[in-house]
Write an enzyme that holds these catalytic residues in place. Structure first.
Site, short mmCIF file in Angstrom:
data_model
loop_
_atom_site.label_atom_id
_atom_site.label_comp_id
_atom_site.label_asym_id
_atom_site.label_seq_id
_atom_site.Cartn_x
_atom_site.Cartn_y
_atom_site.Cartn_z
CB ALA A 122 7.56 2.03 0.66
N GLY A 129 6.18 2.32 -11.74
CA GLY A 129 5.66 0.99 -11.93
C GLY A 129 6.72 -0.07 -11.65
N GLY A 339 -22.58 -21.09 -12.60
CA GLY A 339 -23.59 -20.47 -13.44
C GLY A 339 -23.97 -19.09 -12.93
CD GLU A 363 5.87 -8.79 -3.48
OE1 GLU A 363 5.47 -7.61 -3.61
OE2 GLU A 363 6.02 -9.32 -2.37
N GLY A 364 5.61 -7.53 -8.81
CA GLY A 364 6.18 -7.66 -10.16
C GLY A 364 5.19 -8.32 -11.08
#
Length: 385
Positions: A122, A129, A339, A363-364
């Site tokens: 975590a 962010g 298509g 993961e970044g």
């Protein structure tokens, strides 16, 4: 697979065959229903997938990082969510192996190796962010306990994980900020709430959740390692494996999209010939295969670097950056080749196109990866092998 041992090659083939026989036939139905793949997860446990990073005496199926990458690719080729179900788990296992106390290893690793206990990490917070040093989750020492308060978001497998490697601030006043960050090994209990599952474009079936901690008490023995303030560096090393895992997921999604496109381009005809013979379609296939092969080699190179014990943050960042961008482009080109059918939920390519963006931001973000690569380039002063 030339660098793998005979036993490791057998493991990759086992997972590949299982994906073809047991995952491919059911993935679309499970994904569209957003159903947790309980039976598939159980099969992964039986195959030892959750113990691939755990050596003896705690586990039995420890493999090299290149082998781990190729197993992850096979899982993601069948359904990317299955690879996601073991990604954070492996990072936590690596954290325990590298930094955990003997008691922590003995307590958690045997059950993690079998998948009886599943783990996740975590890191991300609603307002932070990619800026992990700006986190607000705190763990305040109170006698022989920590009192944890804060929240996390976008935590994969949070409902099904019994152990969480929680990145938090044990010293909010530390300068620089990363010196006040630690990792706590947290199990669910009073004060720990998994509040909701976040709705997602793709990456269905496996949950991504918001977590909240309100005066949760954990013993001081839950601190990873022997001293506070080491968590940021510990997690950055762990994320080298995490980024290799995300790169491998990109390989799997890209390979699935290419394989489907190659098959369709040979079966579908227009103007009296299979469509691969039209130069525009043939060019797509050639570019897709070239990008996928380059991405795999870059990922395996980074994996070997990691196994050599060398710093591999730049190489893992390169692999994650290139493989995820390649997967996104290959998935888009697969839609073009199919298509109108590429836009239909009856074909798997629309799922690949929805799953691929996760690897770009997970993961970044790739913007962060470019920063990591640039910093290391300047610091090392060379790109010589």
């Amino acid at each position: 697979m030339e660098d793998l041992s005979q036993e490791e090659r057998a493991i990759v083939r086992l997972v590949r065959d299982w994906v073809d026989s047991s995952v491919k036939p059911v993935a679309s139905e499970l994904e569209h229903a957003n159903t947790y793949p309980e039976a598939l997860i159980e099969a992964m446990k039986e195959m030892g997938v959750f113990g691939l990073a755990v050596p003896e005496p705690w586990g039995e199926a420890k493999v090299s990082t290149p082998c781990y990458v190729l197993v992850t690719e096979e899982l993601a080729r069948g359904w990317m969510s299955l690879a996601g179900a073991m990604g954070g788990h492996t990072v936590v296992a690596k954290l325990l192996l590298d930094y955990g106390t003997q008691e922590q290893k003995d307590t958690y690793l045997p059950r993690m190796a079998t998948g009886e206990l599943r783990a996740t990490m975590a890191l991300t917070e609603p307002g932070g962010g990619s800026d992990l040093q700006a986190m607000r989750t705190t763990a305040v020492r109170d006698g022989d306990e920590y009192v944890v308060n804060g929240s996390k978001t976008w935590i994969s497998n949070a409902r099904h994980a019994g152990l969480v490697a929680l990145l938090c601030k044990t010293d909010p006043r530390a300068e620089p900020a990363h010196k006040g960050i630690s990792i706590l090994l947290v199990e669910k209990g009073p004060g720990f709430t998994v509040s909701r599952d976040l709705p997602k474009l793709g990456y269905k079936g496996v949950e991504s959740c918001e977590l909240s901690f309100e005066d949760m008490r954990v013993p001081t023995a839950a601190l990873l390692g022997d001293s506070e303030g080491d968590g940021f560096g510990q997690m950055m090393r762990g994320l080298e494996v995490g980024r290799l895992q995300v790169a491998a997921r990109g390989l799997g999604v890209g390979r699935a999209a290419l394989e489907d496109s190659l098959r369709y381009a040979q079966e579908r005809e227009s103007f009296g010939v299979p469509i691969w013979k039209h130069q525009s379609i043939g060019n797509y296939l050639a570019e897709m295969a070239t990008k996928l092969t380059a991405a795999r080699q870059l990922t395996l190179y980074a994996a070997r670097k990691y196994d050599a014990g060398e710093r591999a943050d730049m190489e893992a960042g390169m692999a994650k950056l290139f493989a995820s961008e390649a997967a996104m482009q290959i998935a888009l080109d697969a839609v073009r080749i199919h298509g109108g059918y590429g836009y239909s939920t009856e074909f798997d390519v629309e799922r690949y196109f929805r799953d691929a963006p996760l690897m770009i931001v997970g993961e970044g973000t790739n913007e962060i990866q470019r920063n990591v690569i640039a910093r290391q380039l300047v610091r090392r002063g060379t790109v010589a092998p």
